[in-house]
Scaffold this motif. Structure first.
Motif, PDB file in Angstrom:
ATOM      1  N   MET A   1       0.850  -1.178   0.000  1.00  0.00           N
ATOM      2  CA  MET A   1       0.000   0.000   0.000  1.00  0.00           C
ATOM      3  C   MET A   1       0.898   1.244   0.000  1.00  0.00           C
ATOM      4  SD  MET A   1      -2.890   1.251   2.696  1.00  0.00           S
ATOM      5  CE  MET A   1      -4.288   0.382   2.042  1.00  0.00           C
ATOM      6  N   SER A   2       0.510   2.230  -0.760  1.00  0.00           N
ATOM      7  CA  SER A   2       1.313   3.445  -0.849  1.00  0.00           C
ATOM      8  C   SER A   2       0.883   4.452   0.217  1.00  0.00           C
ATOM      9  CB  SER A   2       1.197   4.061  -2.250  1.00  0.00           C
ATOM     10  OG  SER A   2      -0.086   4.590  -2.449  1.00  0.00           O
ATOM     11  N   LYS A   3       1.639   5.504   0.305  1.00  0.00           N
ATOM     12  CA  LYS A   3       1.407   6.577   1.275  1.00  0.00           C
ATOM     13  C   LYS A   3       0.081   7.281   0.985  1.00  0.00           C
ATOM     14  CE  LYS A   3       3.934  10.619   2.859  1.00  0.00           C
ATOM     15  NZ  LYS A   3       4.405  10.140   4.136  1.00  0.00           N
ATOM     16  N   LEU A   4      -0.741   7.463   2.013  1.00  0.00           N
ATOM     17  CA  LEU A   4      -2.033   8.133   1.859  1.00  0.00           C
ATOM     18  C   LEU A   4      -2.106   9.448   2.634  1.00  0.00           C
ATOM     19  CD1 LEU A   4      -4.493   5.098   2.075  1.00  0.00           C
ATOM     20  CD2 LEU A   4      -3.605   6.220   0.027  1.00  0.00           C
ATOM     21  N   ALA A  18      -7.477   4.268  -4.569  1.00  0.00           N
ATOM     22  CA  ALA A  18      -8.223   4.731  -5.745  1.00  0.00           C
ATOM     23  C   ALA A  18      -8.364   6.247  -5.726  1.00  0.00           C
ATOM     24  CB  ALA A  18      -9.595   4.062  -5.802  1.00  0.00           C
ATOM     25  N   ASP A  19      -8.653   6.831  -4.563  1.00  0.00           N
ATOM     26  CA  ASP A  19      -8.739   8.290  -4.460  1.00  0.00           C
ATOM     27  C   ASP A  19      -7.407   8.947  -4.770  1.00  0.00           C
ATOM     28  OD1 ASP A  19     -11.422   8.418  -3.852  1.00  0.00           O
ATOM     29  OD2 ASP A  19     -11.137   8.800  -1.708  1.00  0.00           O
ATOM     30  N   LYS A  20      -6.348   8.371  -4.226  1.00  0.00           N
ATOM     31  CA  LYS A  20      -5.019   8.929  -4.489  1.00  0.00           C
ATOM     32  C   LYS A  20      -4.711   8.855  -5.983  1.00  0.00           C
ATOM     33  CE  LYS A  20      -0.125   8.452  -3.490  1.00  0.00           C
ATOM     34  NZ  LYS A  20       0.899   7.751  -2.709  1.00  0.00           N
ATOM     35  N   GLN A  21      -5.043   7.753  -6.629  1.00  0.00           N
ATOM     36  CA  GLN A  21      -4.777   7.607  -8.060  1.00  0.00           C
ATOM     37  C   GLN A  21      -5.573   8.625  -8.867  1.00  0.00           C
ATOM     38  OE1 GLN A  21      -2.388   5.449  -9.453  1.00  0.00           O
ATOM     39  NE2 GLN A  21      -2.741   6.912 -11.092  1.00  0.00           N
TER      40      GLN A  21
END
Length: 97
Positions: A1-4, A18-21
């Protein structure tokens, strides 16, 4: 998982990958004329350090995941996001300022 979460105070938070993308796709789109990236040397005016900001000229078409973290703008700026850490990550993903 990437940084949020981004920023010392976690002022930028994405609820999901998905929001970050969606946000990164919008911000990295080279044809997007609704945004402007600004670097301000605030340390020259007594602040702790420089600041990077994203200015939005309109709220139209901006994904909710960005609208939710946007603060008020001034003048012809409809809103802004102040977060050097986010802009640094965008640079890693191809942002050229």
């Amino acid at each position: 998982m990437s940084k949020l979460d981004y920023g010392k105070n976690k002022q930028v938070h994405f609820d999901s990958e998905a929001d970050k993308q969606r946000a990164f796709d919008y911000l990295l789109n080279p044809n997007n004329t609704n945004i402007s990236f600004k670097h301000e040397n605030n340390q020259n005016q007594g602040a702790w350090s420089s600041e990077d900001r994203i200015h939005f000229f309109s709220r139209d078409g901006v994904p909710d995941c960005l609208l939710n973290i946007m603060t008020a703008g001034v003048g012809n700026i409809a809103g802004r996001i102040n977060c050097k850490e986010l802009i640094d990550d965008l640079k890693v993903h191809g942002l050229v300022i």
